[in-house]
Design a protein around this motif. Structure first.
Motif, PDB file in Angstrom:
ATOM      1  N   LEU A  31     -53.089 -20.766 -23.716  1.00 12.33           N
ATOM      2  CA  LEU A  31     -52.184 -20.952 -22.529  1.00 12.33           C
ATOM      3  C   LEU A  31     -50.911 -21.740 -22.940  1.00 12.33           C
ATOM      4  N   GLN A  32     -49.811 -20.946 -22.778  1.00 12.16           N
ATOM      5  CA  GLN A  32     -48.443 -21.602 -23.320  1.00 12.16           C
ATOM      6  C   GLN A  32     -47.348 -21.416 -22.094  1.00 12.16           C
ATOM      7  N   PRO A  33     -47.646 -22.110 -21.182  1.00 13.57           N
ATOM      8  CA  PRO A  33     -46.751 -22.258 -19.925  1.00 13.57           C
ATOM      9  C   PRO A  33     -45.359 -22.646 -20.222  1.00 13.57           C
ATOM     10  N   PHE A  34     -44.969 -23.435 -21.277  1.00 17.58           N
ATOM     11  CA  PHE A  34     -43.720 -23.613 -21.586  1.00 17.58           C
ATOM     12  C   PHE A  34     -42.770 -22.832 -22.386  1.00 17.58           C
ATOM     13  N   ALA A  35     -43.770 -21.578 -22.884  1.00 15.88           N
ATOM     14  CA  ALA A  35     -43.042 -20.527 -23.565  1.00 15.88           C
ATOM     15  C   ALA A  35     -42.551 -19.418 -22.713  1.00 15.88           C
ATOM     16  N   GLN A  36     -43.101 -19.524 -21.479  1.00 13.90           N
ATOM     17  CA  GLN A  36     -42.489 -18.325 -20.627  1.00 13.90           C
ATOM     18  C   GLN A  36     -41.108 -18.317 -20.188  1.00 13.90           C
ATOM     19  N   LYS A  37     -40.541 -16.989 -20.318  1.00 10.71           N
ATOM     20  CA  LYS A  37     -39.006 -16.946 -20.168  1.00 10.71           C
ATOM     21  C   LYS A  37     -38.835 -16.865 -18.616  1.00 10.71           C
ATOM     22  N   GLU A  38     -39.979 -16.241 -17.785  1.00 14.44           N
ATOM     23  CA  GLU A  38     -39.661 -15.923 -16.324  1.00 14.44           C
ATOM     24  C   GLU A  38     -39.647 -17.155 -15.612  1.00 14.44           C
ATOM     25  N   ILE A  70     -48.673 -44.762 -27.565  1.00 12.13           N
ATOM     26  CA  ILE A  70     -49.905 -44.388 -26.528  1.00 12.13           C
ATOM     27  C   ILE A  70     -49.447 -43.833 -25.446  1.00 12.13           C
ATOM     28  N   SER A  71     -50.349 -42.735 -25.140  1.00 12.60           N
ATOM     29  CA  SER A  71     -50.089 -41.807 -24.204  1.00 12.60           C
ATOM     30  C   SER A  71     -50.771 -42.096 -22.587  1.00 12.60           C
ATOM     31  N   SER A  72     -49.716 -42.855 -21.825  1.00 12.05           N
ATOM     32  CA  SER A  72     -50.733 -43.258 -20.613  1.00 12.05           C
ATOM     33  C   SER A  72     -51.003 -41.986 -19.763  1.00 12.05           C
ATOM     34  N   THR A  73     -50.534 -40.853 -19.860  1.00 14.82           N
ATOM     35  CA  THR A  73     -50.933 -39.855 -19.282  1.00 14.82           C
ATOM     36  C   THR A  73     -52.401 -39.304 -19.726  1.00 14.82           C
ATOM     37  N   GLY A 105     -41.082 -35.452 -19.140  1.00 17.34           N
ATOM     38  CA  GLY A 105     -41.091 -36.797 -20.123  1.00 17.34           C
ATOM     39  C   GLY A 105     -42.708 -36.975 -20.222  1.00 17.34           C
ATOM     40  N   SER A 106     -43.394 -36.999 -19.099  1.00 16.21           N
ATOM     41  CA  SER A 106     -44.772 -37.530 -19.142  1.00 16.21           C
ATOM     42  C   SER A 106     -45.832 -36.480 -19.776  1.00 16.21           C
ATOM     43  N   GLY A 107     -45.535 -35.208 -19.329  1.00 11.80           N
ATOM     44  CA  GLY A 107     -46.417 -34.179 -20.113  1.00 11.80           C
ATOM     45  C   GLY A 107     -47.627 -33.785 -18.962  1.00 11.80           C
ATOM     46  N   TRP A 108     -47.451 -34.179 -17.849  1.00 14.15           N
ATOM     47  CA  TRP A 108     -48.694 -33.772 -16.998  1.00 14.15           C
ATOM     48  C   TRP A 108     -48.803 -32.588 -16.790  1.00 14.15           C
ATOM     49  N   SER A 109     -47.870 -31.545 -16.798  1.00 12.27           N
ATOM     50  CA  SER A 109     -48.310 -30.214 -16.539  1.00 12.27           C
ATOM     51  C   SER A 109     -48.814 -29.462 -17.999  1.00 12.27           C
ATOM     52  N   GLU A 110     -48.589 -30.128 -18.831  1.00 15.24           N
ATOM     53  CA  GLU A 110     -48.764 -29.509 -20.295  1.00 15.24           C
ATOM     54  C   GLU A 110     -50.585 -30.079 -20.474  1.00 15.24           C
ATOM     55  N   GLU A 132     -51.775 -34.743 -32.989  1.00 17.51           N
ATOM     56  CA  GLU A 132     -52.713 -33.948 -32.140  1.00 17.51           C
ATOM     57  C   GLU A 132     -53.006 -34.052 -30.570  1.00 17.51           C
ATOM     58  N   ASP A 133     -52.693 -35.413 -30.252  1.00 18.59           N
ATOM     59  CA  ASP A 133     -52.932 -35.878 -29.072  1.00 18.59           C
ATOM     60  C   ASP A 133     -51.554 -36.177 -28.197  1.00 18.59           C
ATOM     61  N   GLY A 134     -50.401 -35.705 -28.782  1.00 20.92           N
ATOM     62  CA  GLY A 134     -49.067 -35.843 -28.198  1.00 20.92           C
ATOM     63  C   GLY A 134     -48.878 -35.099 -26.920  1.00 20.92           C
ATOM     64  N   LEU A 135     -48.144 -35.951 -25.909  1.00 20.31           N
ATOM     65  CA  LEU A 135     -47.612 -35.249 -24.917  1.00 20.31           C
ATOM     66  C   LEU A 135     -46.250 -35.610 -24.547  1.00 20.31           C
TER      67      LEU A 135
END
Length: 381
Positions: A336-343, A305-308, A75-80, A290-293
């Motif tokens: 870097l696209q960590p959310f696209a990894q399948k493994e 508003i993105s608190s993150t 939800g927060s998008g911290w790892s993104e 552009e700045d969405g998370l």
């Protein structure tokens, strides 16, 4: 004080709430094991971007009641944001055996005092992460929502020397409650320590004499779960150690919301508050543009508003040019696209079975380094 029947009714209502965001979605966090004695019996989740810079910052993120680490991250998008800007994220996670509603026990003295309970478990996680991955000890930060925000406040009080900054979203002041009935009373704005007592509690929580972490406080005006009076209490508590006046240095509008800033004698912004108009209980998000998370979910509120992103900016961890480069590389398929990894992500195991090799980088060597560091810091016997 609330009577016991009212307390039971409130607990039942909390149990019926939906679990936080991310349930059923891909889990992009790794497990972190063997990080110490773990007296609080917490789980540790971790996100480490590819190509992490040397001595990168560490953000500690604490979920709210009924939520999980993976759900709050989704939800927060911290790892993104970590992948975009180059820092690591630690997600302590509460276990149902400790709290039926998955709340961190922010009102239990044995869990929020320095070197005991859940607070010590989180401190051990931080130490293990720093030693294992060579992270920057001068850039460790902590944030959380609701009970996680209250626990973040407790960590900032118990270990102020560890953190460069903290952010508390719909949270409560350290030491404001010591029982479940008191916790519910404080959440609703009833009673609580005086301003002077709140400041005394903060100073007495550790032997630290300064400098103190920078603090960001976020509160919705329509929050009936943790009412706005708690943000006032947090502000009063941290005004004392930073020797700030009641009047902010400046007041401004950010993404349509009111931000107040207090600067120290050197002109450095040390405390900020965001008052989010008409927002209920949850973490404020901006998921589009552009700045969405992140993504909207229960207690994860897409209100523009993105608190993150703003919290990371307050901590001086974000650079707009990095975001533009990441967007451009994404368009070219090279980011870097960590959310696209399948493994599945690899587990971050800092206490694996020792291997015969005694090389510096061996598993046994890492284990000894971790244990020696914990003992040197007084975090493990």
């Amino acid at each position: 004080m609330r009577n016991i029947s009212d307390t039971i009714a409130r607990l039942s209502a909390m149990r019926s709430r939906p679990v936080g965001s991310g349930q059923g979605r891909d889990d992009h966090l790794a497990d972190m094991t063997g990080f110490g004695s773990n007296p609080g019996a917490l789980r540790a989740r971790f996100y480490l971007p590819k190509n992490l810079p040397k001595e990168a910052p560490l953000i500690v993120v604490l979920h709210g009641c009924t939520q999980t680490a993976a759900g709050y991250n989704d939800g927060s998008g911290w790892s993104e944001l970590a992948a975009e800007q180059g820092f690591s994220v630690l997600f302590p996670e509460q276990q149902r055996a400790n709290n039926a509603n998955l709340c961190f026990n922010w009102f239990v003295s044995g869990d929020i005092s320095r070197d005991s309970g859940e607070a010590l478990s989180i401190r051990q996680m931080i130490e293990a992460a720093v030693v294992t991955h060579g992270l920057d000890r001068k850039r460790i930060f902590i944030t959380g929502l609701s009970a996680g925000g209250a626990m973040a406040a407790a960590m900032l009080a118990a270990y102020p020397e560890v953190f460069a900054g903290g952010a508390i979203i719909a949270g409560l002041a350290y030491g404001s409650a010591s029982t479940i009935p008191e916790a519910f009373d404080r959440m609703r704005g009833h009673g609580g320590p005086s301003r002077a007592e709140l400041q005394r509690l903060l100073r007495a929580a550790s032997p630290h004499k300064g400098p103190w972490p920078r603090i960001s406080i976020w509160q919705g005006t329509a929050d009936t779960t943790v009412v706005p009076a708690n943000a006032d209490a947090l502000l009063a508590q941290w005004h004392g150690v930073h020797s700030l006046g009641d009047r902010p240095t400046r007041t401004e509008k950010v993404d349509g919301q009111t931000r107040k800033v207090w600067s120290d004698g050197k002109g450095r912004d040390v405390v900020e508050t965001y008052t989010i108009a008409r927002m209920g209980h949850g973490t404020p998000l901006k998921t589009s543009g552009e700045d969405g998370l992140g993504r909207a979910a229960p207690f994860m509120l897409d209100i523009g508003i993105s608190s993150t992103r703003h919290i990371a900016g307050f901590w001086e961890l974000t650079k707009p040019e990095v975001r533009r480069k990441a967007k451009a590389e994404a368009a070219a398929g090279a980011a870097l696209q960590p959310f696209a990894q399948k493994e599945k992500p690899r587990a971050v195991r800092v206490d694996p079975t020792p291997q015969p090799s005694k090389a510096r980088g061996s598993a046994g060597g890492i284990t000894k380094i971790i244990e020696d560091a914990l003992r040197a810091a007084g975090l493990m016997r």
